[in-house]
Design a protein around this motif. Structure first.
Motif, PDB file in Angstrom:
ATOM      1  N   UNK A 123       0.086   0.454 -10.484  1.00  0.00           N
ATOM      2  CA  UNK A 123       0.016   0.561  -9.051  1.00  0.00           C
ATOM      3  C   UNK A 123      -1.087  -0.529  -8.850  1.00  0.00           C
ATOM      4  N   UNK A 124      -1.637  -0.984  -7.890  1.00  0.00           N
ATOM      5  CA  UNK A 124      -2.972  -1.822  -7.225  1.00  0.00           C
ATOM      6  C   UNK A 124      -3.951  -0.504  -7.453  1.00  0.00           C
ATOM      7  N   UNK A 125      -5.117  -0.918  -8.149  1.00  0.00           N
ATOM      8  CA  UNK A 125      -6.489   0.139  -7.967  1.00  0.00           C
ATOM      9  C   UNK A 125      -5.758   0.920  -9.905  1.00  0.00           C
ATOM     10  N   UNK A 126      -5.059   0.648 -10.414  1.00  0.00           N
ATOM     11  CA  UNK A 126      -4.677   1.405 -11.798  1.00  0.00           C
ATOM     12  C   UNK A 126      -5.144   0.189 -13.095  1.00  0.00           C
ATOM     13  N   UNK A 127      -5.615   0.972 -14.163  1.00  0.00           N
ATOM     14  CA  UNK A 127      -5.884   0.305 -15.325  1.00  0.00           C
ATOM     15  C   UNK A 127      -4.899  -0.515 -15.952  1.00  0.00           C
ATOM     16  N   UNK A 128      -4.405  -1.834 -16.073  1.00  0.00           N
ATOM     17  CA  UNK A 128      -3.104  -2.294 -17.184  1.00  0.00           C
ATOM     18  C   UNK A 128      -3.100  -1.618 -18.136  1.00  0.00           C
ATOM     19  N   UNK A 149      -1.363   4.824  -6.101  1.00  0.00           N
ATOM     20  CA  UNK A 149      -1.284   5.800  -6.393  1.00  0.00           C
ATOM     21  C   UNK A 149      -0.979   6.628  -5.266  1.00  0.00           C
ATOM     22  N   UNK A 150      -2.120   6.158  -4.201  1.00  0.00           N
ATOM     23  CA  UNK A 150      -1.849   6.599  -2.546  1.00  0.00           C
ATOM     24  C   UNK A 150      -0.836   6.843  -1.523  1.00  0.00           C
ATOM     25  N   UNK A 151      -0.243   5.771  -1.622  1.00  0.00           N
ATOM     26  CA  UNK A 151       1.067   5.550  -1.281  1.00  0.00           C
ATOM     27  C   UNK A 151       1.877   6.787  -2.095  1.00  0.00           C
ATOM     28  N   UNK A 199       1.033  -1.283  -0.707  1.00  0.00           N
ATOM     29  CA  UNK A 199      -0.425  -0.198   0.217  1.00  0.00           C
ATOM     30  C   UNK A 199       1.305   1.332  -0.414  1.00  0.00           C
ATOM     31  N   UNK A 200       2.137   0.949   0.106  1.00  0.00           N
ATOM     32  CA  UNK A 200       3.019   1.633   1.025  1.00  0.00           C
ATOM     33  C   UNK A 200       3.665   2.755  -1.331  1.00  0.00           C
ATOM     34  N   UNK A 201       3.972   1.367  -1.218  1.00  0.00           N
ATOM     35  CA  UNK A 201       4.790   1.056  -2.229  1.00  0.00           C
ATOM     36  C   UNK A 201       4.363   1.729  -3.928  1.00  0.00           C
ATOM     37  N   UNK A 238      -7.046  -9.848 -10.373  1.00  0.00           N
ATOM     38  CA  UNK A 238      -7.140  -9.821 -12.156  1.00  0.00           C
ATOM     39  C   UNK A 238      -6.648  -8.129 -12.931  1.00  0.00           C
ATOM     40  N   UNK A 239      -7.294  -8.056 -14.259  1.00  0.00           N
ATOM     41  CA  UNK A 239      -7.502  -9.316 -15.218  1.00  0.00           C
ATOM     42  C   UNK A 239      -6.745 -10.323 -15.333  1.00  0.00           C
ATOM     43  N   UNK A 240      -5.425 -10.119 -14.660  1.00  0.00           N
ATOM     44  CA  UNK A 240      -4.406 -11.537 -15.648  1.00  0.00           C
ATOM     45  C   UNK A 240      -4.708 -13.065 -15.076  1.00  0.00           C
ATOM     46  N   UNK A 241      -5.282 -13.103 -13.870  1.00  0.00           N
ATOM     47  CA  UNK A 241      -6.061 -14.355 -13.554  1.00  0.00           C
ATOM     48  C   UNK A 241      -7.237 -14.509 -14.427  1.00  0.00           C
ATOM     49  N   UNK A 242      -7.804 -13.610 -15.013  1.00  0.00           N
ATOM     50  CA  UNK A 242      -9.199 -14.415 -15.370  1.00  0.00           C
ATOM     51  C   UNK A 242      -8.901 -14.439 -17.049  1.00  0.00           C
ATOM     52  N   UNK A 243      -7.403 -14.309 -17.305  1.00  0.00           N
ATOM     53  CA  UNK A 243      -7.573 -14.609 -19.799  1.00  0.00           C
ATOM     54  C   UNK A 243      -7.643 -15.920 -19.512  1.00  0.00           C
TER      55      UNK A 243
END
Ligand code: APR
Length: 235
Positions: A149-154, A40-42, A35-37, A180-185
Protein backbone atom coordinates in the motif's frame (compact mmCIF):
# COMPACT_ATOMS: atom_id res chain seq x y z
CA UNK A 1 25.47 -8.02 -27.70
CA UNK A 2 22.91 -7.31 -24.94
CA UNK A 3 23.61 -9.41 -21.84
CA UNK A 4 20.77 -8.43 -19.49
CA UNK A 5 17.40 -6.79 -20.19
CA UNK A 6 15.55 -5.25 -17.22
CA UNK A 7 11.85 -4.84 -17.96
CA UNK A 8 9.61 -2.74 -15.68
CA UNK A 9 5.88 -3.15 -16.34
CA UNK A 10 2.92 -1.11 -15.11
CA UNK A 11 -0.86 -1.19 -15.38
CA UNK A 12 -0.73 -0.24 -19.07
CA UNK A 13 0.46 -3.69 -20.09
CA UNK A 14 -2.70 -5.23 -18.60
CA UNK A 15 -5.12 -2.52 -19.82
CA UNK A 16 -6.01 -4.37 -23.05
CA UNK A 17 -6.73 -7.49 -21.01
CA UNK A 18 -9.55 -5.50 -19.40
CA UNK A 19 -7.89 -4.53 -16.10
CA UNK A 20 -8.35 -0.77 -15.50
CA UNK A 21 -5.23 1.34 -15.01
CA UNK A 22 -5.04 3.75 -12.08
CA UNK A 23 -4.51 7.24 -13.52
CA UNK A 24 -5.96 7.16 -17.03
CA UNK A 25 -9.45 8.51 -17.72
CA UNK A 26 -11.86 6.31 -15.77
CA UNK A 27 -8.93 4.80 -13.88
CA UNK A 28 -9.30 3.06 -10.54
CA UNK A 29 -8.16 6.05 -8.46
CA UNK A 30 -10.84 8.19 -10.08
CA UNK A 31 -13.51 5.79 -8.90
CA UNK A 32 -12.23 4.70 -5.51
CA UNK A 33 -10.53 6.77 -2.79
CA UNK A 34 -7.07 5.21 -2.60
CA UNK A 35 -6.67 6.50 0.98
CA UNK A 36 -9.53 4.29 2.03
CA UNK A 37 -8.49 1.06 0.23
CA UNK A 38 -4.74 1.29 -0.47
CA UNK A 39 -3.16 2.58 2.75
CA UNK A 40 -2.44 0.94 6.12
CA UNK A 41 -4.53 3.67 7.77
CA UNK A 42 -7.49 2.86 5.53
CA UNK A 43 -7.22 -0.83 6.43
CA UNK A 44 -7.01 0.05 10.12
CA UNK A 45 -10.10 2.25 9.77
CA UNK A 46 -12.31 -0.18 7.85
CA UNK A 47 -10.79 -3.60 7.08
CA UNK A 48 -14.07 -4.97 5.71
CA UNK A 49 -14.24 -2.20 3.09
CA UNK A 50 -10.67 -3.00 2.04
CA UNK A 51 -11.34 -6.76 1.91
CA UNK A 52 -14.43 -6.06 -0.24
CA UNK A 53 -12.32 -3.94 -2.66
CA UNK A 54 -9.69 -6.67 -3.07
CA UNK A 55 -12.29 -9.48 -3.19
CA UNK A 56 -13.90 -7.64 -6.15
CA UNK A 57 -10.55 -7.13 -7.93
CA UNK A 58 -9.65 -10.81 -7.37
CA UNK A 59 -12.96 -11.91 -8.96
CA UNK A 60 -12.36 -9.57 -11.94
CA UNK A 61 -8.81 -10.88 -12.41
CA UNK A 62 -10.02 -14.47 -12.70
CA UNK A 63 -12.30 -13.39 -15.60
CA UNK A 64 -9.58 -11.80 -17.78
CA UNK A 65 -6.60 -13.24 -19.63
CA UNK A 66 -3.14 -12.21 -20.82
CA UNK A 67 -2.85 -10.14 -24.02
CA UNK A 68 -0.21 -10.32 -26.80
CA UNK A 69 2.13 -8.04 -24.81
CA UNK A 70 2.31 -10.55 -21.93
CA UNK A 71 2.87 -13.43 -24.35
CA UNK A 72 5.60 -11.51 -26.19
CA UNK A 73 7.55 -11.00 -22.93
CA UNK A 74 7.22 -14.72 -22.16
CA UNK A 75 8.63 -15.47 -25.64
CA UNK A 76 11.50 -13.03 -25.00
CA UNK A 77 12.23 -14.74 -21.68
CA UNK A 78 12.32 -18.14 -23.43
CA UNK A 79 14.27 -17.21 -26.57
CA UNK A 80 16.58 -14.34 -25.62
CA UNK A 81 20.17 -15.69 -25.31
CA UNK A 82 20.99 -13.32 -22.41
CA UNK A 83 19.08 -12.70 -19.16
CA UNK A 84 15.59 -11.17 -18.94
CA UNK A 85 14.45 -9.74 -15.58
CA UNK A 86 10.78 -8.75 -15.37
CA UNK A 87 9.89 -6.45 -12.47
CA UNK A 88 6.21 -5.60 -12.34
CA UNK A 89 4.30 -2.98 -10.36
CA UNK A 90 1.14 -4.94 -11.21
CA UNK A 91 -0.51 -7.24 -8.70
CA UNK A 92 -2.20 -9.34 -11.42
CA UNK A 93 -0.83 -12.76 -12.47
CA UNK A 94 -1.07 -12.18 -16.22
CA UNK A 95 2.70 -12.35 -16.78
CA UNK A 96 2.74 -15.78 -15.13
CA UNK A 97 -0.35 -16.98 -16.98
CA UNK A 98 1.33 -15.96 -20.25
CA UNK A 99 4.25 -18.22 -19.38
CA UNK A 100 6.76 -15.90 -17.71
CA UNK A 101 8.69 -17.79 -15.05
CA UNK A 102 10.65 -15.29 -13.01
CA UNK A 103 8.52 -12.24 -12.35
CA UNK A 104 9.38 -9.95 -9.44
CA UNK A 105 6.19 -8.44 -7.96
CA UNK A 106 7.45 -5.30 -6.23
CA UNK A 107 3.93 -4.24 -5.20
CA UNK A 108 2.79 -7.72 -4.15
CA UNK A 109 0.13 -9.99 -5.64
CA UNK A 110 -3.68 -9.83 -5.68
CA UNK A 111 -3.97 -13.65 -5.47
CA UNK A 112 -2.04 -13.79 -2.18
CA UNK A 113 -2.96 -12.88 1.40
CA UNK A 114 -0.67 -12.49 4.42
CA UNK A 115 -1.28 -13.11 8.11
CA UNK A 116 -0.24 -10.06 10.15
CA UNK A 117 0.15 -12.29 13.22
CA UNK A 118 2.24 -15.25 12.01
CA UNK A 119 3.54 -13.64 8.80
CA UNK A 120 2.64 -16.58 6.56
CA UNK A 121 1.63 -15.82 2.92
CA UNK A 122 -1.05 -17.91 1.17
CA UNK A 123 -2.43 -18.15 -2.35
CA UNK A 124 -6.05 -16.93 -2.29
CA UNK A 125 -8.41 -16.80 -5.28
CA UNK A 126 -11.63 -16.43 -3.26
CA UNK A 127 -13.01 -13.90 -0.80
CA UNK A 128 -11.37 -12.88 2.47
CA UNK A 129 -13.14 -11.24 5.42
CA UNK A 130 -12.09 -10.06 8.85
CA UNK A 131 -13.82 -13.22 10.10
CA UNK A 132 -11.62 -15.48 7.92
CA UNK A 133 -9.17 -17.40 10.14
CA UNK A 134 -5.50 -17.64 9.17
CA UNK A 135 -5.04 -21.11 7.59
CA UNK A 136 -1.88 -21.52 9.67
CA UNK A 137 -2.23 -19.91 13.09
CA UNK A 138 -6.09 -19.94 12.94
CA UNK A 139 -6.23 -16.38 14.28
CA UNK A 140 -9.23 -14.32 13.08
CA UNK A 141 -8.97 -10.77 11.75
CA UNK A 142 -5.24 -11.08 11.02
CA UNK A 143 -5.35 -11.62 7.23
CA UNK A 144 -4.59 -8.75 4.80
CA UNK A 145 -4.04 -8.55 1.03
CA UNK A 146 -0.38 -9.34 0.21
CA UNK A 147 -0.06 -6.08 -1.72
CA UNK A 148 2.09 -3.00 -1.00
CA UNK A 149 0.00 0.00 0.00
CA UNK A 150 0.98 3.67 -0.24
CA UNK A 151 3.43 4.47 2.53
CA UNK A 152 4.72 0.86 2.67
CA UNK A 153 8.08 -0.36 1.38
CA UNK A 154 7.96 -2.27 -1.94
CA UNK A 155 9.21 -5.89 -1.93
CA UNK A 156 12.57 -7.21 -3.26
CA UNK A 157 14.20 -3.76 -3.57
CA UNK A 158 17.73 -5.08 -2.87
CA UNK A 159 17.46 -7.64 -5.68
CA UNK A 160 15.85 -5.08 -8.00
CA UNK A 161 18.60 -2.49 -7.44
CA UNK A 162 21.26 -5.13 -8.11
CA UNK A 163 19.61 -6.14 -11.39
CA UNK A 164 19.33 -2.45 -12.35
CA UNK A 165 23.05 -1.97 -11.78
CA UNK A 166 23.86 -4.90 -14.09
CA UNK A 167 21.41 -4.42 -16.97
CA UNK A 168 22.51 -3.02 -20.33
CA UNK A 169 18.97 -2.49 -21.62
CA UNK A 170 16.16 -1.00 -19.48
CA UNK A 171 12.60 -1.07 -20.83
CA UNK A 172 9.56 0.50 -19.11
CA UNK A 173 6.21 -0.71 -20.44
CA UNK A 174 2.82 0.86 -19.60
CA UNK A 175 3.72 2.87 -16.54
CA UNK A 176 3.04 6.56 -15.88
CA UNK A 177 6.39 7.09 -14.15
CA UNK A 178 4.67 8.80 -11.22
CA UNK A 179 5.10 6.38 -8.30
CA UNK A 180 8.50 5.95 -6.62
CA UNK A 181 10.77 4.06 -6.26
CA UNK A 182 9.75 2.43 -9.59
CA UNK A 183 9.63 5.80 -11.38
CA UNK A 184 13.27 6.37 -10.41
CA UNK A 185 14.59 3.07 -11.83
CA UNK A 186 15.23 4.57 -15.30
CA UNK A 187 17.58 7.15 -13.80
CA UNK A 188 19.64 4.46 -12.03
CA UNK A 189 19.81 2.37 -15.21
CA UNK A 190 20.77 5.38 -17.33
CA UNK A 191 23.47 6.48 -14.86
CA UNK A 192 25.22 3.10 -15.12
CA UNK A 193 25.15 3.19 -18.90
CA UNK A 194 22.07 1.14 -19.87
CA UNK A 195 20.06 2.07 -22.95
CA UNK A 196 16.56 3.10 -21.80
CA UNK A 197 13.44 2.46 -23.88
CA UNK A 198 9.91 3.63 -23.07
CA UNK A 199 6.94 1.67 -24.48
CA UNK A 200 3.67 3.41 -23.63
CA UNK A 201 0.42 4.79 -25.03
CA UNK A 202 1.73 8.32 -24.46
CA UNK A 203 4.81 9.94 -22.86
CA UNK A 204 5.16 9.08 -19.17
CA UNK A 205 6.03 11.74 -16.62
CA UNK A 206 9.69 10.69 -16.74
CA UNK A 207 9.74 10.23 -20.55
CA UNK A 208 12.61 12.74 -20.88
CA UNK A 209 14.94 10.26 -19.17
CA UNK A 210 14.59 7.62 -21.89
CA UNK A 211 16.79 7.33 -25.02
CA UNK A 212 14.09 5.73 -27.19
CA UNK A 213 10.27 5.95 -27.22
CA UNK A 214 7.67 3.67 -28.78
CA UNK A 215 4.10 4.96 -28.48
CA UNK A 216 1.06 2.82 -29.13
CA UNK A 217 -0.96 0.06 -27.46
CA UNK A 218 1.23 -2.48 -25.65
CA UNK A 219 -0.48 -5.38 -27.45
CA UNK A 220 1.00 -4.03 -30.70
CA UNK A 221 4.23 -2.30 -29.63
CA UNK A 222 5.61 -4.99 -27.29
CA UNK A 223 5.42 -7.93 -29.75
CA UNK A 224 7.02 -5.69 -32.41
CA UNK A 225 9.84 -4.68 -30.06
CA UNK A 226 10.42 -8.32 -28.93
CA UNK A 227 10.74 -9.51 -32.55
CA UNK A 228 13.29 -6.76 -33.22
CA UNK A 229 15.37 -7.62 -30.14
CA UNK A 230 15.32 -11.35 -30.94
CA UNK A 231 16.27 -10.79 -34.60
CA UNK A 232 19.15 -8.41 -33.80
CA UNK A 233 20.45 -10.76 -31.09
CA UNK A 234 20.43 -13.79 -33.39
CA UNK A 235 22.17 -12.04 -36.34
N1 APR B 1 -0.74 0.19 -23.83
C1 APR B 1 0.36 0.79 -23.30
N2 APR B 1 0.31 1.69 -22.29
C2 APR B 1 -0.91 1.98 -21.80
C3 APR B 1 -2.11 1.41 -22.30
C4 APR B 1 -1.98 0.48 -23.36
N3 APR B 1 -3.05 -0.12 -23.91
N4 APR B 1 -3.16 1.93 -21.61
C5 APR B 1 -2.64 2.78 -20.70
N5 APR B 1 -1.29 2.83 -20.82
C6 APR B 1 -0.33 3.60 -20.02
C7 APR B 1 -0.79 5.00 -19.67
O1 APR B 1 -0.41 5.90 -20.69
C8 APR B 1 0.01 5.26 -18.37
O2 APR B 1 1.30 5.77 -18.68
O3 APR B 1 -0.19 2.93 -18.79
C9 APR B 1 0.15 3.87 -17.76
C10 APR B 1 -0.77 3.63 -16.59
O4 APR B 1 -0.35 4.50 -15.56
P1 APR B 1 -0.93 4.26 -14.09
O5 APR B 1 -2.41 4.09 -14.17
O6 APR B 1 -0.35 5.34 -13.23
O7 APR B 1 -0.33 2.84 -13.65
P2 APR B 1 1.11 2.53 -13.07
O8 APR B 1 2.15 3.41 -13.68
O9 APR B 1 1.30 1.06 -13.18
O10 APR B 1 0.93 2.91 -11.51
C11 APR B 1 2.03 2.63 -10.66
O11 APR B 1 0.69 3.23 -8.75
O12 APR B 1 -1.39 3.13 -7.81
C12 APR B 1 -0.12 2.61 -7.73
O13 APR B 1 0.49 0.49 -6.96
C13 APR B 1 -0.16 1.13 -8.01
O14 APR B 1 1.40 -0.21 -9.24
C14 APR B 1 0.63 0.98 -9.29
C15 APR B 1 1.52 2.22 -9.30
Amino acid sequence: MIKKIFILTGAGISAESGIPTFRDAGGLWQRVDLNKVATPEGFQEDPDLVHEFYNKRRKELLKVKPNPAHYALAKLEREFPGEVVIVTQNVDDLHERAGCRNVIHMHGELLKVRCMFCGKVFRETGDVFTSTPCPSCKRKGSLRPHVVWFGEVPFFLDKILKELEECDLFVAIGTSGTVYPAAGFVELARKQGAKCVEINLKPAENAHLFHEHRYGPASKEVPKWVEEVLSTQSS
